[in-house]
Design a protein around this motif. Sequence first.
Motif, PDB file in Angstrom:
ATOM      1  N   ALA A   1     -25.817  15.391  27.817  1.00 28.19           N
ATOM      2  CA  ALA A   1     -26.864  15.433  26.783  1.00 28.19           C
ATOM      3  C   ALA A   1     -26.580  14.410  25.697  1.00 28.19           C
ATOM      4  O   ALA A   1     -27.483  13.710  25.234  1.00 28.19           O
ATOM      5  N   VAL A   2     -25.330  14.295  25.299  1.00 27.66           N
ATOM      6  CA  VAL A   2     -24.929  13.323  24.276  1.00 27.66           C
ATOM      7  C   VAL A   2     -25.221  11.908  24.773  1.00 27.66           C
ATOM      8  O   VAL A   2     -25.807  11.088  24.063  1.00 27.66           O
ATOM      9  N   GLU A   3     -24.824  11.631  25.992  1.00 25.45           N
ATOM     10  CA  GLU A   3     -24.993  10.302  26.576  1.00 25.45           C
ATOM     11  C   GLU A   3     -26.468   9.910  26.691  1.00 25.45           C
ATOM     12  O   GLU A   3     -26.854   8.790  26.349  1.00 25.45           O
ATOM     13  N   LYS A   4     -27.296  10.827  27.132  1.00 24.46           N
ATOM     14  CA  LYS A   4     -28.708  10.511  27.381  1.00 24.46           C
ATOM     15  C   LYS A   4     -29.566  10.533  26.110  1.00 24.46           C
ATOM     16  O   LYS A   4     -30.529   9.785  26.012  1.00 24.46           O
ATOM     17  N   THR A   5     -29.236  11.403  25.139  1.00 24.85           N
ATOM     18  CA  THR A   5     -30.075  11.516  23.942  1.00 24.85           C
ATOM     19  C   THR A   5     -29.578  10.664  22.788  1.00 24.85           C
ATOM     20  O   THR A   5     -30.298  10.471  21.811  1.00 24.85           O
ATOM     21  N   HIS A   6     -28.341  10.204  22.867  1.00 24.08           N
ATOM     22  CA  HIS A   6     -27.713   9.437  21.788  1.00 24.08           C
ATOM     23  C   HIS A   6     -27.595  10.264  20.503  1.00 24.08           C
ATOM     24  O   HIS A   6     -27.621   9.726  19.402  1.00 24.08           O
ATOM     25  N   VAL A   7     -27.484  11.590  20.668  1.00 26.95           N
ATOM     26  CA  VAL A   7     -27.258  12.512  19.548  1.00 26.95           C
ATOM     27  C   VAL A   7     -25.856  13.072  19.734  1.00 26.95           C
ATOM     28  O   VAL A   7     -25.456  13.407  20.852  1.00 26.95           O
ATOM     29  N   SER A   8     -25.089  13.161  18.648  1.00 26.51           N
ATOM     30  CA  SER A   8     -23.698  13.606  18.747  1.00 26.51           C
ATOM     31  C   SER A   8     -23.601  15.054  19.231  1.00 26.51           C
ATOM     32  O   SER A   8     -24.523  15.859  19.032  1.00 26.51           O
ATOM     33  N   ALA A   9     -22.473  15.379  19.844  1.00 25.63           N
ATOM     34  CA  ALA A   9     -22.213  16.746  20.314  1.00 25.63           C
ATOM     35  C   ALA A   9     -22.307  17.734  19.158  1.00 25.63           C
ATOM     36  O   ALA A   9     -22.779  18.863  19.329  1.00 25.63           O
ATOM     37  N   HIS A  10     -21.876  17.302  17.991  1.00 23.20           N
ATOM     38  CA  HIS A  10     -21.920  18.144  16.793  1.00 23.20           C
ATOM     39  C   HIS A  10     -23.342  18.646  16.539  1.00 23.20           C
ATOM     40  O   HIS A  10     -23.578  19.844  16.348  1.00 23.20           O
ATOM     41  N   TYR A  11     -24.307  17.751  16.539  1.00 24.92           N
ATOM     42  CA  TYR A  11     -25.702  18.134  16.269  1.00 24.92           C
ATOM     43  C   TYR A  11     -26.341  18.878  17.440  1.00 24.92           C
ATOM     44  O   TYR A  11     -27.135  19.793  17.238  1.00 24.92           O
TER      45      TYR A  11
ATOM     46  N   GLU B   1     -34.082  21.423  14.173  1.00 21.95           N
ATOM     47  CA  GLU B   1     -34.428  20.169  14.841  1.00 21.95           C
ATOM     48  C   GLU B   1     -33.529  19.051  14.318  1.00 21.95           C
ATOM     49  O   GLU B   1     -33.093  19.069  13.181  1.00 21.95           O
ATOM     50  N   TYR B   2     -33.251  18.091  15.185  1.00 16.60           N
ATOM     51  CA  TYR B   2     -32.507  16.902  14.772  1.00 16.60           C
ATOM     52  C   TYR B   2     -32.988  15.739  15.620  1.00 16.60           C
ATOM     53  O   TYR B   2     -33.023  15.839  16.849  1.00 16.60           O
ATOM     54  N   ASN B   3     -33.364  14.644  14.981  1.00 19.24           N
ATOM     55  CA  ASN B   3     -33.853  13.432  15.677  1.00 19.24           C
ATOM     56  C   ASN B   3     -34.936  13.753  16.704  1.00 19.24           C
ATOM     57  O   ASN B   3     -34.961  13.174  17.796  1.00 19.24           O
ATOM     58  N   GLY B   4     -35.805  14.680  16.376  1.00 11.54           N
ATOM     59  CA  GLY B   4     -36.911  15.018  17.262  1.00 11.54           C
ATOM     60  C   GLY B   4     -36.552  15.990  18.368  1.00 11.54           C
ATOM     61  O   GLY B   4     -37.383  16.331  19.203  1.00 11.54           O
ATOM     62  N   LEU B   5     -35.314  16.450  18.423  1.00 16.67           N
ATOM     63  CA  LEU B   5     -34.888  17.398  19.469  1.00 16.67           C
ATOM     64  C   LEU B   5     -34.758  18.805  18.872  1.00 16.67           C
ATOM     65  O   LEU B   5     -34.311  18.969  17.755  1.00 16.67           O
TER      66      LEU B   5
ATOM     67  N   LYS C   1     -35.775  20.292  23.849  1.00 20.96           N
ATOM     68  CA  LYS C   1     -37.182  19.912  23.848  1.00 20.96           C
ATOM     69  C   LYS C   1     -37.356  18.799  22.830  1.00 20.96           C
ATOM     70  O   LYS C   1     -36.808  18.863  21.729  1.00 20.96           O
ATOM     71  N   ASN C   2     -38.135  17.763  23.189  1.00 21.84           N
ATOM     72  CA  ASN C   2     -38.386  16.699  22.218  1.00 21.84           C
ATOM     73  C   ASN C   2     -39.646  17.024  21.412  1.00 21.84           C
ATOM     74  O   ASN C   2     -40.341  18.012  21.684  1.00 21.84           O
TER      75      ASN C   2
END
Length: 161
Positions: free
Chosen positions: A133-143, A154-158, A118-119
């Motif tokens: 999810a990584v590709e579309k959100t540009h957030v690493s798999a780790h986070y 939450e991380y980067n609004g997600l 959720k954003n």
Amino acid sequence: MITKLEKFILDFKYPVETEDEIYAFKRLYGIYNAMKRRCENIKCQQYKWYGGKGIVICDKWNNSFLEFAEWSYKNGYKEYLTIDRVDSNGNYEPDNCQWITKSKNSRRRHKGTEVILKNKYGNIFAFKYLAEAVEKTHVSAHYIRKIINKEIKEYNGLSHC
């Protein structure tokens, strides 16, 4: 380590001249050794998922890096690809292996692992795979894993749904 005879044969069949070719060849040899460790070395961390489950390397490859290298080059090996067993319960052998991208390999390994996030605006996004999810959100798999496992809120609004 590659024997002098193997090096001679490889130089003859697959001349390694540029730095990129040298890197690709060394990488292939590293993949070969890692494959052998996973299947044969009980002290290897990944052994339990390979050799421990009865997965072996066919005799042709196990006895000769040259045979493995020749199969690899004839079957699309490139330095950005990784080896994949088509049947994950099957052995490392020519009819059960292919070269694919790391992201495709990750998708195959995590089949059915749907990621729902959720954003900050309350919009919900469902992804079929972690890699997507990584590709579309540009957030690493780790986070993303940390969000899913509720290690962080939450991380980067997600956030987790």
